[in-house]
Write an enzyme that holds these catalytic residues in place. Sequence first.
Site, short mmCIF file in Angstrom:
data_model
loop_
_atom_site.label_atom_id
_atom_site.label_comp_id
_atom_site.label_asym_id
_atom_site.label_seq_id
_atom_site.Cartn_x
_atom_site.Cartn_y
_atom_site.Cartn_z
N ASP A 9 25.90 39.69 45.16
CA ASP A 9 26.24 40.84 45.20
C ASP A 9 26.81 41.47 45.29
OD1 ASP A 9 24.89 44.31 42.87
OD2 ASP A 9 26.63 43.22 43.47
N ASP A 30 33.50 44.02 41.72
CA ASP A 30 31.69 44.02 41.38
C ASP A 30 31.31 42.78 41.18
OD1 ASP A 30 29.21 45.88 40.67
OD2 ASP A 30 28.81 43.48 42.13
C1 LIG Z 1 22.40 41.59 39.88
C2 LIG Z 1 22.18 42.83 40.27
C3 LIG Z 1 23.52 44.13 40.34
N1 LIG Z 1 24.49 44.58 40.77
C4 LIG Z 1 24.53 45.41 40.55
N2 LIG Z 1 25.84 45.54 40.93
N3 LIG Z 1 25.14 45.96 39.20
C5 LIG Z 1 23.93 45.65 38.61
N4 LIG Z 1 24.44 45.92 37.03
C6 LIG Z 1 23.37 44.65 38.61
C7 LIG Z 1 22.20 44.31 37.72
C8 LIG Z 1 21.25 44.37 38.04
C9 LIG Z 1 19.77 44.39 36.68
C10 LIG Z 1 20.61 43.33 35.91
C11 LIG Z 1 21.67 42.93 35.54
C12 LIG Z 1 23.04 43.33 36.71
N5 LIG Z 1 22.51 41.95 35.00
C13 LIG Z 1 23.61 41.66 34.89
C14 LIG Z 1 23.46 40.05 36.68
C15 LIG Z 1 25.09 40.31 36.70
O1 LIG Z 1 26.04 38.29 37.44
C16 LIG Z 1 26.21 38.39 37.78
C17 LIG Z 1 21.35 41.37 34.09
C18 LIG Z 1 21.78 42.09 32.84
C19 LIG Z 1 21.72 42.05 31.57
C20 LIG Z 1 21.48 42.28 30.02
C21 LIG Z 1 22.25 43.80 30.32
C22 LIG Z 1 22.44 44.49 31.22
C23 LIG Z 1 22.23 43.42 32.89
C24 LIG Z 1 20.01 41.70 34.23
C25 LIG Z 1 19.38 42.59 35.14
#
Ligand SMILES: CCc1nc(N)nc(N)c1-c1ccc2c(c1)N(CCCOC)[C@H](c1ccccc1)CC2
Length: 338
Positions: free
Chosen positions: A38, A224
Amino acid sequence: DDTNNGTVPTPLINYLDTQYYGEISIGSPAQMFNVVFDTGSANLWVPSQSCSPFSTACFTHNRYDASRSRTHVENGTGFSIQYASGNVRGFLSEDVVVVGGIPVVQVFAEATSLSAMPFIFAKFDGVLGMGYPNVAIDGITPVFDRIMSQHVLKEEVFSVYYSRDPKHSPGGELVLGGTDPNYYTGSFNYMETREMGKWEVTMKGVSVGMEMMFCAEGCTAVIDTGSSYITGPASSVSMLMKTIGAQLDESGYKVNCDTVKTLPSVTFHLGGQEYSLSQEDYILWQSQIEGDVCTVTFRGLDVPPPTGPIWILGANFIARYYTEFDRRNNRIGFATAV
Ligand SMILES: CCc1nc(N)nc(N)c1-c1ccc2c(c1)N(CCCOC)[C@H](c1ccccc1)CC2
């Protein structure tokens, strides 16, 4: 080790074009975890064996068990991190982390509580932040910095390929130390990172079709790999959605699948180049029981100043433009992904 001429590929799994993650190990003997690499954050965390059974998101994922690792070092400092979607709390530990075959002694967080929304949707266990040290919580040296200081990489860069087809194998690839020509064509166009210590660049505008609609006076774009979608200021995104006839419902913007082929391209002006996304790049077409659902992979998100207002270019952008993150020259390079 010299078997890989200083570049190290890690295959990624692509879950529905919205989640991309790869395997690392922590501890001796190795405990395996799936993590998102990330660029929007700079800390490593995985769920902890000691997480509360009531934390569903924690309990349904692989968990690190310090008592089973002979290289575990106690730390115990509190830890908390906030993403655009979700937050994580826990405590620090230290152990041997292996990424792409390269071992580092790493301070990381054992997560004891994950916000159910949206971590219950996470197919991955944890997050390995590839951001700069100055955005790392608790001033912890990030994994990539620990790898760079071993001088095993050919170049102090890493590159990301995200496939656009969930059936494609591999679903993506992270390369430490270089790029993988199998996954891009043509040459790279580079741009300086806007502010030392963040994977963000100055964007010169966002066009819809031929018309410049947003950010004409310049704005910030974060590249990102941890975001699924493209986000922009809520007012701009809602205007963009109105232009393409998208309706907002509880799970995002939707368009009538019949109109998809008529949709305009959306172009991001970065570093003197235009990076266009066509409708098949920004529409997630899902065939469901009740018929086809076409989701627009843009979200409104207002990031408060001083960080915001910003646009975040996530997985759907990276899937179209193979991205090289260059720590040596503090720049980002894009090439057309295959
Ligand atoms: C990777 C950590 C992170 N880092 C940054 N910079 N931004 C964000 N938004 C995240 C983040 C956090 C939580 C989750 C996430 C992403 N998800 C997306 C994966 C993306 O994989 C590339 C999934 C998801 C599923 C359903 C709806 C929303 C999101 C699971 C939950």
